[in-house]
Design a protein around this motif. Structure first.
Motif, short mmCIF file in Angstrom:
data_model
loop_
_atom_site.label_atom_id
_atom_site.label_comp_id
_atom_site.label_asym_id
_atom_site.label_seq_id
_atom_site.Cartn_x
_atom_site.Cartn_y
_atom_site.Cartn_z
N LYS A 175 0.81 -1.22 0.00
CA LYS A 175 0.00 0.00 0.00
C LYS A 175 0.84 1.27 0.00
O LYS A 175 0.51 2.23 -0.67
CB LYS A 175 -0.96 0.01 1.19
CG LYS A 175 -1.99 1.10 1.08
CD LYS A 175 -3.09 0.93 2.09
CE LYS A 175 -4.15 1.98 1.86
NZ LYS A 175 -5.29 1.79 2.73
N TYR A 178 -6.73 -1.76 -1.13
CA TYR A 178 -7.14 -0.40 -1.46
C TYR A 178 -8.62 -0.13 -1.31
O TYR A 178 -9.09 0.92 -1.71
CB TYR A 178 -6.70 -0.07 -2.89
CG TYR A 178 -5.23 -0.28 -3.13
CD1 TYR A 178 -4.29 0.62 -2.65
CD2 TYR A 178 -4.79 -1.39 -3.84
CE1 TYR A 178 -2.94 0.42 -2.86
CE2 TYR A 178 -3.42 -1.59 -4.05
CZ TYR A 178 -2.52 -0.69 -3.58
OH TYR A 178 -1.18 -0.89 -3.79
N ASP A 226 -9.61 3.12 0.06
CA ASP A 226 -9.22 4.24 -0.79
C ASP A 226 -10.16 4.40 -1.98
O ASP A 226 -10.32 5.50 -2.50
CB ASP A 226 -7.79 4.04 -1.34
CG ASP A 226 -6.75 4.02 -0.23
OD1 ASP A 226 -7.07 4.46 0.90
OD2 ASP A 226 -5.64 3.54 -0.48
#
Length: 85
Positions: free
Chosen positions: A29, A80, A83
């Protein structure tokens, strides 16, 4: 390394995916953007094609592409998800 783990455990799909997800959460990440996965997949297929030469078939390409897509999607989703939401 993670590639050796994957190869040695190809018959344990769930275990491989779990290990990849754990690895990605710890290591990827901070340094790997989601868009890099497409480039890595293309590089993998190109490398296999060049290395296997005449043995590289459309069936192998589809199998490797499918495997990579499945694994990379699982890793991206786990790593992710917050995100991308």
């Amino acid at each position: 390394n993670i590639i050796t783990v994957i190869i040695n455990r190809l018959d344990e799909t769930g275990n491989v995916v779990s290990r990849l997800i754990n690895f990605s959460k710890r290591k990827l990440k901070a340094s790997v953007q989601p868009g890099y996965f497409l480039f890595a997949g293309n590089a993998l297929l190109c490398t296999l094609s060049n290395g296997l030469k005449e043995s590289w078939t459309e069936e192998l390409r589809e199998a490797w592409a499918g495997c990579y897509t499945c694994l990379s999607n699982a890793v991206m989703e786990a790593t992710y998800a917050s995100d991308l939401a």
